[in-house]
Design an enzyme around this catalytic site. Sequence first.
Site, PDB file in Angstrom:
ATOM      1  N   GLY A 115      40.022  34.513  37.504  1.00  0.00           N
ATOM      2  CA  GLY A 115      41.311  34.978  37.007  1.00  0.00           C
ATOM      3  C   GLY A 115      42.362  34.828  38.080  1.00  0.00           C
ATOM      4  O   GLY A 115      42.273  33.961  38.944  1.00  0.00           O
ATOM      5  N   CYS A 116      43.340  35.690  38.045  1.00  0.00           N
ATOM      6  CA  CYS A 116      44.445  35.647  38.986  1.00  0.00           C
ATOM      7  C   CYS A 116      43.948  35.800  40.419  1.00  0.00           C
ATOM      8  O   CYS A 116      43.200  36.723  40.730  1.00  0.00           O
ATOM      9  CB  CYS A 116      45.421  36.775  38.655  1.00  0.00           C
ATOM     10  SG  CYS A 116      46.732  36.988  39.859  1.00  0.00           S
ATOM     11  N   PHE A 117      44.391  34.918  41.301  1.00  0.00           N
ATOM     12  CA  PHE A 117      43.907  34.992  42.683  1.00  0.00           C
ATOM     13  C   PHE A 117      44.446  36.195  43.438  1.00  0.00           C
ATOM     14  O   PHE A 117      43.897  36.594  44.442  1.00  0.00           O
ATOM     15  CB  PHE A 117      44.104  33.706  43.469  1.00  0.00           C
ATOM     16  CG  PHE A 117      45.472  33.048  43.416  1.00  0.00           C
ATOM     17  CD1 PHE A 117      46.649  33.757  43.309  1.00  0.00           C
ATOM     18  CD2 PHE A 117      45.552  31.668  43.502  1.00  0.00           C
ATOM     19  CE1 PHE A 117      47.875  33.130  43.282  1.00  0.00           C
ATOM     20  CE2 PHE A 117      46.772  31.016  43.488  1.00  0.00           C
ATOM     21  CZ  PHE A 117      47.941  31.753  43.371  1.00  0.00           C
ATOM     22  N   TRP A 118      45.517  36.799  42.952  1.00  0.00           N
ATOM     23  CA  TRP A 118      45.989  38.034  43.589  1.00  0.00           C
ATOM     24  C   TRP A 118      44.906  39.107  43.484  1.00  0.00           C
ATOM     25  O   TRP A 118      44.693  39.880  44.408  1.00  0.00           O
ATOM     26  CB  TRP A 118      47.259  38.548  42.938  1.00  0.00           C
ATOM     27  CG  TRP A 118      48.460  37.673  43.039  1.00  0.00           C
ATOM     28  CD1 TRP A 118      48.654  36.620  43.884  1.00  0.00           C
ATOM     29  CD2 TRP A 118      49.643  37.779  42.257  1.00  0.00           C
ATOM     30  NE1 TRP A 118      49.892  36.062  43.678  1.00  0.00           N
ATOM     31  CE2 TRP A 118      50.537  36.757  42.673  1.00  0.00           C
ATOM     32  CE3 TRP A 118      50.055  38.634  41.248  1.00  0.00           C
ATOM     33  CZ2 TRP A 118      51.792  36.589  42.117  1.00  0.00           C
ATOM     34  CZ3 TRP A 118      51.310  38.456  40.686  1.00  0.00           C
ATOM     35  CH2 TRP A 118      52.172  37.447  41.122  1.00  0.00           C
ATOM     36  N   CYS A 119      44.248  39.145  42.329  1.00  0.00           N
ATOM     37  CA  CYS A 119      43.197  40.149  42.086  1.00  0.00           C
ATOM     38  C   CYS A 119      41.965  39.879  42.938  1.00  0.00           C
ATOM     39  O   CYS A 119      41.467  40.775  43.619  1.00  0.00           O
ATOM     40  CB  CYS A 119      42.785  40.143  40.622  1.00  0.00           C
ATOM     41  SG  CYS A 119      44.097  40.574  39.468  1.00  0.00           S
TER      42      CYS A 119
END
Length: 187
Positions: free
Chosen positions: A17-21
Amino acid sequence: MNKQNNLKLETAIFAGGCFWCTEAVFQRLNGVEEVVSGYTGGNIKNPAYREICTGRTGHAEAIKITFDASQVSYAELLEVFFATHDPTTLNRQGNDVGTQYRSEIFYTTPEQKKLAEDIIQLLEQEKVFDSSIVTAISQEKPFYLAEEEHHDYYNEHRQQPYCQFIIDPKIKKLNKHFSKKLKNGTI
């Protein structure tokens, strides 16, 4: 003897998913030396975020983890990976939809490939998830660093609504289930 000489550094590459997460989760693990956000698995060189967002590059938002295998094993990284994202949704994590948000493991060695296959098989046999795991397992491909504003995003922007509503629950889950594996002083 220098600490650097005792390190057994290896690399893991995950798209969840989102790489921030995923970056925020893995930064907190003991034995993880570095986590960088980027793009991999696609068919164009040096992609930019605006291109990734179209879903037409074939790249996934991913993280490259440099870890000390004498402190944290690849199997432990996989355990955290599967516990902190939904490996049963194809090209989606929550409200983030598109092939760039797929669940994929990019192995760097044959041993990593085998371990990922074995863990997925075990999770399926144990029926850990209500649906089948769709996480792909692929050989490492070129990894392109994301733009600077994406690095360390959660730590720099905790007050952003996305961080509070999407990433905070992942961090709380990490703290609850993996507290013994966390670096001292991390939340």
